[in-house]
Design a protein around this motif. Structure first.
Motif, PDB file in Angstrom:
ATOM      1  N   ALA A  72     -11.484 -97.378  47.908  1.00  0.00           N
ATOM      2  CA  ALA A  72     -10.329 -97.245  48.789  1.00  0.00           C
ATOM      3  C   ALA A  72      -9.968 -98.614  48.921  1.00  0.00           C
ATOM      4  O   ALA A  72     -10.341 -99.796  48.431  1.00  0.00           O
ATOM      5  N   VAL A  73      -8.479 -98.732  49.703  1.00  0.00           N
ATOM      6  CA  VAL A  73      -7.828-100.049  49.680  1.00  0.00           C
ATOM      7  C   VAL A  73      -7.329-100.154  51.369  1.00  0.00           C
ATOM      8  O   VAL A  73      -6.959 -99.087  51.725  1.00  0.00           O
ATOM      9  N   ASP A  74      -7.330-101.201  51.811  1.00  0.00           N
ATOM     10  CA  ASP A  74      -6.720-101.542  53.177  1.00  0.00           C
ATOM     11  C   ASP A  74      -6.223-102.859  53.171  1.00  0.00           C
ATOM     12  O   ASP A  74      -6.377-103.528  52.422  1.00  0.00           O
ATOM     13  N   LEU A  75      -5.398-103.020  54.215  1.00  0.00           N
ATOM     14  CA  LEU A  75      -4.638-104.159  54.441  1.00  0.00           C
ATOM     15  C   LEU A  75      -5.582-105.083  55.673  1.00  0.00           C
ATOM     16  O   LEU A  75      -5.516-104.233  56.958  1.00  0.00           O
ATOM     17  N   GLY A  76      -5.967-106.155  55.149  1.00  0.00           N
ATOM     18  CA  GLY A  76      -6.940-106.861  56.260  1.00  0.00           C
ATOM     19  C   GLY A  76      -6.427-108.487  56.095  1.00  0.00           C
ATOM     20  O   GLY A  76      -5.661-108.682  55.589  1.00  0.00           O
ATOM     21  N   ASP A  77      -7.352-109.135  56.864  1.00  0.00           N
ATOM     22  CA  ASP A  77      -7.193-110.441  56.737  1.00  0.00           C
ATOM     23  C   ASP A  77      -6.886-111.125  55.423  1.00  0.00           C
ATOM     24  O   ASP A  77      -8.095-110.877  54.450  1.00  0.00           O
ATOM     25  N   GLY A  78      -5.990-111.706  54.944  1.00  0.00           N
ATOM     26  CA  GLY A  78      -6.048-112.287  53.615  1.00  0.00           C
ATOM     27  C   GLY A  78      -5.311-111.527  52.648  1.00  0.00           C
ATOM     28  O   GLY A  78      -5.035-111.840  51.485  1.00  0.00           O
ATOM     29  N   GLY A  79      -4.970-110.101  52.950  1.00  0.00           N
ATOM     30  CA  GLY A  79      -4.121-109.395  51.953  1.00  0.00           C
ATOM     31  C   GLY A  79      -4.972-107.903  51.895  1.00  0.00           C
ATOM     32  O   GLY A  79      -5.731-107.552  52.636  1.00  0.00           O
ATOM     33  N   HIS A  80      -4.683-107.225  50.790  1.00  0.00           N
ATOM     34  CA  HIS A  80      -5.039-105.924  50.313  1.00  0.00           C
ATOM     35  C   HIS A  80      -6.577-105.940  49.938  1.00  0.00           C
ATOM     36  O   HIS A  80      -6.755-106.777  49.037  1.00  0.00           O
ATOM     37  N   ARG A  81      -7.355-105.579  50.744  1.00  0.00           N
ATOM     38  CA  ARG A  81      -8.729-105.539  50.170  1.00  0.00           C
ATOM     39  C   ARG A  81      -9.287-104.439  49.559  1.00  0.00           C
ATOM     40  O   ARG A  81      -8.553-103.129  49.591  1.00  0.00           O
ATOM     41  N   ILE A  82     -10.131-104.242  48.535  1.00  0.00           N
ATOM     42  CA  ILE A  82     -10.901-103.253  48.016  1.00  0.00           C
ATOM     43  C   ILE A  82     -12.132-102.792  48.558  1.00  0.00           C
ATOM     44  O   ILE A  82     -12.969-103.809  48.667  1.00  0.00           O
ATOM     45  N   LEU A  83     -12.269-101.467  48.890  1.00  0.00           N
ATOM     46  CA  LEU A  83     -13.325-100.997  49.593  1.00  0.00           C
ATOM     47  C   LEU A  83     -14.280-100.301  48.623  1.00  0.00           C
ATOM     48  O   LEU A  83     -13.783 -99.428  48.126  1.00  0.00           O
ATOM     49  N   VAL A 135     -14.601-112.280  50.333  1.00  0.00           N
ATOM     50  CA  VAL A 135     -13.966-111.022  50.410  1.00  0.00           C
ATOM     51  C   VAL A 135     -12.710-110.840  49.338  1.00  0.00           C
ATOM     52  O   VAL A 135     -12.021-111.861  49.198  1.00  0.00           O
ATOM     53  N   LEU A 136     -12.991-109.869  48.564  1.00  0.00           N
ATOM     54  CA  LEU A 136     -11.800-109.768  47.564  1.00  0.00           C
ATOM     55  C   LEU A 136     -10.650-109.248  47.780  1.00  0.00           C
ATOM     56  O   LEU A 136     -10.532-107.897  48.300  1.00  0.00           O
ATOM     57  N   ALA A 137      -9.572-110.111  48.347  1.00  0.00           N
ATOM     58  CA  ALA A 137      -8.336-109.524  49.085  1.00  0.00           C
ATOM     59  C   ALA A 137      -7.292-110.195  48.018  1.00  0.00           C
ATOM     60  O   ALA A 137      -7.379-111.179  47.557  1.00  0.00           O
ATOM     61  N   VAL A 138      -6.370-109.341  47.787  1.00  0.00           N
ATOM     62  CA  VAL A 138      -5.190-109.770  46.693  1.00  0.00           C
ATOM     63  C   VAL A 138      -3.779-109.397  47.512  1.00  0.00           C
ATOM     64  O   VAL A 138      -3.812-108.694  48.536  1.00  0.00           O
ATOM     65  N   PRO A 139      -2.816-110.061  47.059  1.00  0.00           N
ATOM     66  CA  PRO A 139      -1.696-110.077  47.823  1.00  0.00           C
ATOM     67  C   PRO A 139      -0.851-108.669  47.729  1.00  0.00           C
ATOM     68  O   PRO A 139       0.365-108.614  48.609  1.00  0.00           O
ATOM     69  N   THR A 140      -0.884-107.957  46.742  1.00  0.00           N
ATOM     70  CA  THR A 140      -0.152-106.683  46.639  1.00  0.00           C
ATOM     71  C   THR A 140      -0.894-105.479  46.495  1.00  0.00           C
ATOM     72  O   THR A 140      -1.972-105.567  45.970  1.00  0.00           O
ATOM     73  N   ARG A 141      -0.572-104.332  46.977  1.00  0.00           N
ATOM     74  CA  ARG A 141      -1.042-103.120  47.267  1.00  0.00           C
ATOM     75  C   ARG A 141      -1.323-102.524  45.561  1.00  0.00           C
ATOM     76  O   ARG A 141      -2.360-102.143  45.445  1.00  0.00           O
ATOM     77  N   ALA A 142      -0.213-102.739  44.753  1.00  0.00           N
ATOM     78  CA  ALA A 142      -0.509-102.300  43.623  1.00  0.00           C
ATOM     79  C   ALA A 142      -1.679-102.816  42.798  1.00  0.00           C
ATOM     80  O   ALA A 142      -2.594-102.121  41.945  1.00  0.00           O
ATOM     81  N   LEU A 143      -1.897-104.204  43.077  1.00  0.00           N
ATOM     82  CA  LEU A 143      -2.932-104.704  42.213  1.00  0.00           C
ATOM     83  C   LEU A 143      -4.132-104.216  42.911  1.00  0.00           C
ATOM     84  O   LEU A 143      -5.147-103.962  42.050  1.00  0.00           O
ATOM     85  N   ALA A 144      -4.407-104.294  44.081  1.00  0.00           N
ATOM     86  CA  ALA A 144      -5.684-103.766  44.801  1.00  0.00           C
ATOM     87  C   ALA A 144      -5.838-102.529  44.484  1.00  0.00           C
ATOM     88  O   ALA A 144      -7.175-102.029  44.224  1.00  0.00           O
ATOM     89  N   GLU A 145      -4.977-101.494  44.300  1.00  0.00           N
ATOM     90  CA  GLU A 145      -5.068-100.111  43.933  1.00  0.00           C
ATOM     91  C   GLU A 145      -5.803 -99.942  42.501  1.00  0.00           C
ATOM     92  O   GLU A 145      -6.360 -99.223  42.156  1.00  0.00           O
ATOM     93  N   ALA A 146      -5.253-101.071  41.574  1.00  0.00           N
ATOM     94  CA  ALA A 146      -5.535-101.041  40.196  1.00  0.00           C
ATOM     95  C   ALA A 146      -6.867-101.555  40.062  1.00  0.00           C
ATOM     96  O   ALA A 146      -7.661-101.146  39.162  1.00  0.00           O
ATOM     97  N   ILE A 147      -7.379-102.540  40.889  1.00  0.00           N
ATOM     98  CA  ILE A 147      -8.579-102.925  40.811  1.00  0.00           C
ATOM     99  C   ILE A 147      -9.725-101.844  41.352  1.00  0.00           C
ATOM    100  O   ILE A 147     -10.835-101.593  40.922  1.00  0.00           O
ATOM    101  N   ALA A 148      -9.188-101.099  42.403  1.00  0.00           N
ATOM    102  CA  ALA A 148     -10.069 -99.995  43.034  1.00  0.00           C
ATOM    103  C   ALA A 148     -10.328 -98.935  42.011  1.00  0.00           C
ATOM    104  O   ALA A 148     -11.325 -98.273  41.809  1.00  0.00           O
ATOM    105  N   ALA A 149      -9.053 -98.830  41.346  1.00  0.00           N
ATOM    106  CA  ALA A 149      -9.373 -97.808  40.093  1.00  0.00           C
ATOM    107  C   ALA A 149     -10.219 -98.302  39.113  1.00  0.00           C
ATOM    108  O   ALA A 149     -10.951 -96.968  38.560  1.00  0.00           O
ATOM    109  N   GLU A 150     -10.229 -99.540  38.613  1.00  0.00           N
ATOM    110  CA  GLU A 150     -11.370 -99.560  37.776  1.00  0.00           C
ATOM    111  C   GLU A 150     -12.858 -99.335  38.234  1.00  0.00           C
ATOM    112  O   GLU A 150     -13.792 -98.985  37.500  1.00  0.00           O
ATOM    113  N   TRP A 151     -13.079 -99.547  39.496  1.00  0.00           N
ATOM    114  CA  TRP A 151     -14.277 -99.345  40.071  1.00  0.00           C
ATOM    115  C   TRP A 151     -14.583 -97.673  40.203  1.00  0.00           C
ATOM    116  O   TRP A 151     -15.833 -97.435  40.004  1.00  0.00           O
ATOM    117  N   GLY A 152     -13.361 -96.985  40.403  1.00  0.00           N
ATOM    118  CA  GLY A 152     -13.360 -95.483  40.497  1.00  0.00           C
ATOM    119  C   GLY A 152     -13.783 -94.822  39.224  1.00  0.00           C
ATOM    120  O   GLY A 152     -14.372 -93.867  39.185  1.00  0.00           O
TER     121      GLY A 152
END
Length: 238
Positions: A9-20, A33-50
């Protein structure tokens, strides 16, 4: 290491969008903590793991976006000046500036593919690089090198991670910057970077080892281009 989590999953925390992973923030090898500035990038990273099959081994080569983000956090943040220098130095020896003198078909293809990119860099950054025939080293104008250095330094830590990767793979800072600016697609970047090799393959054919190497180069260019595009999405939206 085998897949140890059930959900991403992805959420918005300190430092940006985190991958959970199962609700816990993912961390880099340096335990950041792996946080990135855009939700699109966070979701793409989460998708890799999914997409990692259940109970399968986790292969980092199948997680290129994750690797680029982790490198940005762990390496670039602590060695930013060095990464900028290691990337910007390609301005002094950019592959696009070294042209064949024969055969004419290759000369023509290099000119038609590479020169528009150099012209773009000249217009975009005011950096006019010198073109020569052969492999004899040529000193590039100091002002052009300095302006390309400024263009590199303008990128964020995460952007630098992908920009360095693209520059190193392609042998051309101009190609990497063109991709980062959205001026050049990943497919066209591959065609420009591998122009000489593609030309030889068309003439003589491709062996399995070369085919595997080209597939790896294409994969890395695609990943870096996608990373930069996702990084450019609207920041911190939801």
């Amino acid at each position: 290491m085998k897949r140890f989590y059930k959900e991403t999953a992805v959420d918005l925390g300190d430092g940006g969008h985190r991958i959970l992973l199962d609700g816990k923030p993912m961390r880099t090898p340096a335990k950041t903590v792996l946080a990135v500035p855009t939700r699109a990038l966070a979701e793409a990273i989460a998708a890799e793991w999914g997409e990692v099959p259940d109970k399968a081994d986790i292969n980092v080569s199948h997680l290129p976006l994750t690797r680029l983000a982790a490198t940005g956090h762990d390496r670039v943040t602590t060695q930013r000046t060095r990464v900028i220098e290691d990337t910007a130095k390609y301005a002094g020896s950019d592959m696009l500036c070294y042209r064949a003198s024969e055969p004419e078909t290759l000369v023509k293809r290099q000119r038609e593919t590479w020169q528009p990119l150099l012209d773009w860099a000249a217009g975009r950054y005011g950096a006019r690089l010198v073109v020569v025939e052969g492999l004899a080293f040529v000193d590039q104008p100091a002002d052009a090198v300095a302006r390309l250095h400024e263009a590199v330094a303008a990128h964020s830590d995460l952007g630098l991670s992908a920009l360095y990767n693209l520059t190193h793979i392609s042998g051309s800072l101009v190609v990497a910057l063109a991709v980062a600016e959205g001026h050049l697609s990943a497919a066209d970047a591959f065609a420009a970077a591998q122009l000489d090799e593609i030309y030889q393959i068309e003439r003589w054919g491709e062996d399995p080892i070369a085919a595997k190497r080209h597939a790896g180069i294409r994969h890395d260019i695609d990943a870096s281009a996608r990373f930069l595009a996702l990084l450019a999405e609207q920041r911190l939206k939801g």
